[in-house]
Design a protein around this motif. Structure first.
Motif, PDB file in Angstrom:
ATOM      1  N   UNK A 163      16.208  75.093  15.931  1.00 46.62           N
ATOM      2  CA  UNK A 163      15.893  75.332  14.516  1.00 46.62           C
ATOM      3  C   UNK A 163      16.738  76.482  13.963  1.00 46.62           C
ATOM      4  N   UNK A 164      16.917  77.517  14.757  1.00 40.60           N
ATOM      5  CA  UNK A 164      17.744  78.646  14.327  1.00 40.60           C
ATOM      6  C   UNK A 164      19.206  78.233  14.169  1.00 40.60           C
ATOM      7  N   UNK A 165      19.721  77.460  15.107  1.00 37.55           N
ATOM      8  CA  UNK A 165      21.113  77.004  15.029  1.00 37.55           C
ATOM      9  C   UNK A 165      21.323  76.100  13.808  1.00 37.55           C
ATOM     10  N   UNK A 166      20.306  75.292  13.501  1.00 34.99           N
ATOM     11  CA  UNK A 166      20.405  74.367  12.368  1.00 34.99           C
ATOM     12  C   UNK A 166      20.361  75.078  11.018  1.00 34.99           C
ATOM     13  N   UNK A 167      20.011  76.353  11.000  1.00 35.70           N
ATOM     14  CA  UNK A 167      20.041  77.111   9.745  1.00 35.70           C
ATOM     15  C   UNK A 167      21.476  77.324   9.266  1.00 35.70           C
ATOM     16  N   UNK A 168      22.427  77.315  10.206  1.00 35.86           N
ATOM     17  CA  UNK A 168      23.845  77.552   9.894  1.00 35.86           C
ATOM     18  C   UNK A 168      24.019  78.847   9.095  1.00 35.86           C
ATOM     19  N   UNK A 169      23.360  79.898   9.589  1.00 37.68           N
ATOM     20  CA  UNK A 169      23.482  81.220   8.971  1.00 37.68           C
ATOM     21  C   UNK A 169      24.369  82.084   9.857  1.00 37.68           C
ATOM     22  N   UNK A 170      25.433  82.581   9.293  1.00 39.50           N
ATOM     23  CA  UNK A 170      26.381  83.363  10.082  1.00 39.50           C
ATOM     24  C   UNK A 170      25.760  84.636  10.636  1.00 39.50           C
ATOM     25  N   UNK A 171      24.807  85.214   9.932  1.00 40.29           N
ATOM     26  CA  UNK A 171      24.154  86.419  10.447  1.00 40.29           C
ATOM     27  C   UNK A 171      23.294  86.095  11.668  1.00 40.29           C
ATOM     28  N   UNK A 172      22.655  84.942  11.667  1.00 42.18           N
ATOM     29  CA  UNK A 172      21.859  84.512  12.829  1.00 42.18           C
ATOM     30  C   UNK A 172      22.786  84.255  14.014  1.00 42.18           C
ATOM     31  N   UNK A 173      23.877  83.554  13.765  1.00 41.49           N
ATOM     32  CA  UNK A 173      24.846  83.284  14.834  1.00 41.49           C
ATOM     33  C   UNK A 173      25.394  84.592  15.413  1.00 41.49           C
ATOM     34  N   UNK A 174      25.693  85.537  14.547  1.00 37.21           N
ATOM     35  CA  UNK A 174      26.195  86.842  14.982  1.00 37.21           C
ATOM     36  C   UNK A 174      25.141  87.551  15.833  1.00 37.21           C
ATOM     37  N   UNK A 175      23.885  87.517  15.403  1.00 38.51           N
ATOM     38  CA  UNK A 175      22.808  88.155  16.163  1.00 38.51           C
ATOM     39  C   UNK A 175      22.700  87.525  17.554  1.00 38.51           C
ATOM     40  N   UNK A 176      22.790  86.191  17.614  1.00 39.87           N
ATOM     41  CA  UNK A 176      22.744  85.501  18.909  1.00 39.87           C
ATOM     42  C   UNK A 176      23.882  85.957  19.807  1.00 39.87           C
ATOM     43  N   UNK A 177      25.063  86.051  19.255  1.00 38.63           N
ATOM     44  CA  UNK A 177      26.226  86.409  20.061  1.00 38.63           C
ATOM     45  C   UNK A 177      26.193  87.867  20.513  1.00 38.63           C
ATOM     46  N   UNK A 178      25.805  88.764  19.630  1.00 37.10           N
ATOM     47  CA  UNK A 178      25.931  90.194  19.913  1.00 37.10           C
ATOM     48  C   UNK A 178      24.657  90.877  20.402  1.00 37.10           C
ATOM     49  N   UNK A 179      23.486  90.363  20.061  1.00 39.02           N
ATOM     50  CA  UNK A 179      22.247  91.072  20.376  1.00 39.02           C
ATOM     51  C   UNK A 179      21.293  90.333  21.317  1.00 39.02           C
ATOM     52  N   UNK A 180      21.225  89.020  21.220  1.00 36.80           N
ATOM     53  CA  UNK A 180      20.259  88.282  22.047  1.00 36.80           C
ATOM     54  C   UNK A 180      20.480  88.484  23.549  1.00 36.80           C
ATOM     55  N   UNK A 181      21.719  88.531  24.052  1.00 35.32           N
ATOM     56  CA  UNK A 181      21.886  88.704  25.504  1.00 35.32           C
ATOM     57  C   UNK A 181      21.167  89.940  26.060  1.00 35.32           C
ATOM     58  N   UNK A 182      21.078  91.012  25.295  1.00 38.34           N
ATOM     59  CA  UNK A 182      20.414  92.229  25.780  1.00 38.34           C
ATOM     60  C   UNK A 182      18.919  92.028  25.973  1.00 38.34           C
ATOM     61  N   UNK A 183      18.337  91.039  25.300  1.00 39.59           N
ATOM     62  CA  UNK A 183      16.906  90.776  25.458  1.00 39.59           C
ATOM     63  C   UNK A 183      16.589  90.185  26.834  1.00 39.59           C
ATOM     64  N   UNK A 184      17.607  89.793  27.568  1.00 40.97           N
ATOM     65  CA  UNK A 184      17.420  89.251  28.918  1.00 40.97           C
ATOM     66  C   UNK A 184      17.469  90.343  29.988  1.00 40.97           C
ATOM     67  N   UNK A 185      17.781  91.567  29.587  1.00 39.08           N
ATOM     68  CA  UNK A 185      17.971  92.652  30.544  1.00 39.08           C
ATOM     69  C   UNK A 185      16.659  93.364  30.874  1.00 39.08           C
ATOM     70  N   UNK A 186      16.606  93.911  32.086  1.00 39.94           N
ATOM     71  CA  UNK A 186      15.491  94.777  32.461  1.00 39.94           C
ATOM     72  C   UNK A 186      15.741  96.161  31.859  1.00 39.94           C
ATOM     73  N   UNK A 187      14.748  97.034  31.921  1.00 39.38           N
ATOM     74  CA  UNK A 187      14.907  98.385  31.415  1.00 39.38           C
ATOM     75  C   UNK A 187      16.038  99.105  32.153  1.00 39.38           C
TER      76      UNK A 187
END
Length: 193
Positions: A163-187
């Motif tokens: 659903x997020x990808x289907x929004x075709x919002x460049x800010x969402x895509x940027x957030x996925x590329x630059x910020x989402x990976x850090x949410x997978x990290x431990x402290x």
């Protein structure tokens, strides 16, 4: 006696994800904070990275108040809310009535200031950014649950990601590329230890 803020304070008692087993409960107060921060992030990306002209204050205020009706209605699970158009339409009317009832707890001088954010203009760009952040918050909740070994959120993560990808919002895509990976990290990994 003005009751509006007393109603808002009760947001901490309204649980989200009621039909799913969660490793950690989430309430609509903390969700609203998450959506406000993510809305601000998406607007900052749009304006700062891509030269957009989105009103950050308006978008963040929409986010802060986007769940207030649920103090009276509760958090209706998405599969129920969208079961059919009739249910969705009637629930939307119920949400509007709940907001109106809560707004009665404000003095008129404040109501004029706050009401536009309680009954958002759904056609404006700022509302679109808030709705994207709302989905993004749900997606990050899925990642948190999956990281904790809770497979209950496997399908929700896929559905919300699509659903997020289907929004075709460049800010969402940027957030996925630059910020989402850090949410997978431990402290420790976040700290670089």
């Amino acid at each position: 006696m003005e009751k509006f803020y007393a109603y808002l304070d009760r947001m901490k008692f309204i649980k989200r994800w009621q039909l799913m087993r969660s490793t950690r409960d989430e309430n609509i107060m903390e969700h609203s904070h998450s959506v406000a921060v993510l809305t601000h992030a998406l607007v900052a990306i749009e304006n700062g990275v891509f030269g957009g002209k989105i009103d950050a204050q308006k978008a963040v205020f929409y986010a802060l108040y986007h769940e207030v009706s649920e103090v009276m209605t509760g958090d209706l699970p998405t599969p129920v809310k969208y079961f059919n158009n009739g249910i969705h339409g009637e629930y939307a009317k119920l949400e509007e009535l709940a907001v109106e009832k809560m707004a009665e707890g404000l003095p008129d001088c404040m109501k004029r200031e706050l009401y536009p954010f309680l009954q958002a203009d759904k056609s404006c760009a700022e509302y679109k950014f808030m709705k994207a952040a709302d989905k993004l918050s749900a997606y990050l909740k899925c990642l948190e649950e999956l990281r904790s070994g809770n497979n209950e959120f496997v399908q929700a993560e896929k559905t919300i990601c699509n659903a997020l990808r289907e929004l075709h919002m460049r800010s969402v895509d940027y957030f996925f590329e630059h910020f989402v990976p850090a949410f997978q990290l431990t402290l420790d990994e976040l700290e670089g230890l």
